[in-house]
Design a protein around this motif. Structure first.
Motif, short mmCIF file in Angstrom:
data_model
loop_
_atom_site.label_atom_id
_atom_site.label_comp_id
_atom_site.label_asym_id
_atom_site.label_seq_id
_atom_site.Cartn_x
_atom_site.Cartn_y
_atom_site.Cartn_z
N MET A 1 0.91 -1.07 -0.12
CA MET A 1 0.06 -0.06 0.06
C MET A 1 0.96 1.06 -0.09
N SER A 2 0.50 2.49 -0.90
CA SER A 2 1.26 3.46 -0.97
C SER A 2 0.93 4.21 0.30
N ARG A 3 1.91 5.25 0.24
CA ARG A 3 1.74 6.16 1.39
C ARG A 3 0.95 7.35 1.20
N LYS A 4 -0.28 7.21 0.42
CA LYS A 4 -1.14 8.05 0.23
C LYS A 4 -2.50 7.81 0.83
N CYS A 5 -3.30 9.02 1.33
CA CYS A 5 -4.47 8.86 1.82
C CYS A 5 -5.49 8.65 0.62
N PRO A 6 -6.34 7.91 0.78
CA PRO A 6 -7.65 7.53 -0.03
C PRO A 6 -8.70 8.86 -0.10
N ILE A 7 -8.82 9.55 1.02
CA ILE A 7 -9.65 10.32 1.15
C ILE A 7 -9.36 11.67 0.81
N THR A 8 -8.25 12.20 1.54
CA THR A 8 -7.82 13.33 1.48
C THR A 8 -6.61 13.68 0.35
N LYS A 9 -6.33 12.57 -0.14
CA LYS A 9 -5.13 12.56 -1.32
C LYS A 9 -3.83 13.04 -1.08
N LYS A 10 -3.56 13.04 0.31
CA LYS A 10 -2.34 13.65 0.69
C LYS A 10 -1.31 12.59 0.27
N LEU A 33 -0.16 8.74 8.66
CA LEU A 33 -1.09 7.73 8.47
C LEU A 33 -1.14 6.78 9.58
N LYS A 34 -2.53 6.20 9.69
CA LYS A 34 -2.80 5.52 10.64
C LYS A 34 -3.65 4.22 9.92
N LYS A 35 -3.47 2.91 10.62
CA LYS A 35 -4.45 2.14 10.25
C LYS A 35 -5.70 2.28 11.15
N HIS A 36 -6.99 1.98 10.81
CA HIS A 36 -7.99 2.09 11.37
C HIS A 36 -9.22 1.11 11.08
N LYS A 37 -9.79 0.56 11.82
CA LYS A 37 -11.01 -0.34 11.53
C LYS A 37 -12.19 0.59 11.69
N PHE A 38 -13.29 0.37 11.09
CA PHE A 38 -14.70 1.08 10.94
C PHE A 38 -15.66 0.17 10.85
N TRP A 39 -16.48 0.33 11.37
CA TRP A 39 -17.82 -0.44 11.48
C TRP A 39 -19.01 0.17 10.44
N ILE A 40 -19.45 -0.52 9.53
CA ILE A 40 -20.47 -0.08 8.67
C ILE A 40 -21.67 -0.74 8.90
N LYS A 41 -22.52 0.20 9.33
CA LYS A 41 -23.79 -0.53 9.81
C LYS A 41 -24.60 -1.17 8.75
N LEU A 49 -9.03 0.38 6.85
CA LEU A 49 -8.47 1.65 6.03
C LEU A 49 -7.06 2.41 6.68
N LYS A 50 -6.25 2.73 5.55
CA LYS A 50 -5.18 3.27 6.14
C LYS A 50 -5.25 4.84 5.74
N LEU A 51 -5.46 5.37 6.80
CA LEU A 51 -5.93 6.90 6.56
C LEU A 51 -5.06 8.06 7.16
N SER A 52 -5.04 9.28 6.74
CA SER A 52 -4.34 10.33 7.46
C SER A 52 -5.25 10.85 8.53
N THR A 53 -4.48 11.31 9.62
CA THR A 53 -5.28 11.77 10.82
C THR A 53 -6.43 12.77 10.16
N LYS A 54 -6.28 13.69 9.29
CA LYS A 54 -7.34 14.49 8.93
C LYS A 54 -8.42 13.99 8.57
N ALA A 55 -8.11 12.92 7.68
CA ALA A 55 -9.30 11.94 7.01
C ALA A 55 -10.11 11.41 8.32
N MET A 56 -9.72 11.00 9.36
CA MET A 56 -10.45 10.44 10.37
C MET A 56 -11.17 11.58 11.08
#
Length: 73
Positions: A1-10, A33-41, A49-56
């Motif tokens: 996985m690349s060092r790029k956030c899929p949400i913020t494109k950083k 970048l941080k790895k985080h698990k999200f619950w989808i109802k 997802l591997k996201l930036s803290t801004k994306a969180m």
């Protein structure tokens, strides 16, 4: 996985480290970048997802379902 956030494109930025004598050496500015698990109802499951803290922060504000609609992984 690349060092790029899929949400913020950083992504990683490049620049120079400047010494006291103003010598320039190349360096990298990695994003937070941080790895985080999200619950989808709707699907009743977790996604990782591997996201930036801004994306969180964006996900906390808007909700994971709305944000996932807008991204293309």
């Amino acid at each position: 996985m690349s060092r790029k956030c899929p949400i913020t494109k950083k992504k990683t930025m490049f620049g120079n480290t400047r010494s006291h004598a103003l010598n320039a050496t190349k360096r990298k500015f990695n994003i937070n970048l941080k790895k985080h698990k999200f619950w989808i109802k709707n699907k009743k499951k977790f996604i990782k997802l591997k996201l930036s803290t801004k994306a969180m922060r964006i996900i906390n504000k808007k909700g994971i379902e709305k944000v996932i609609k807008n991204i293309k992984i």
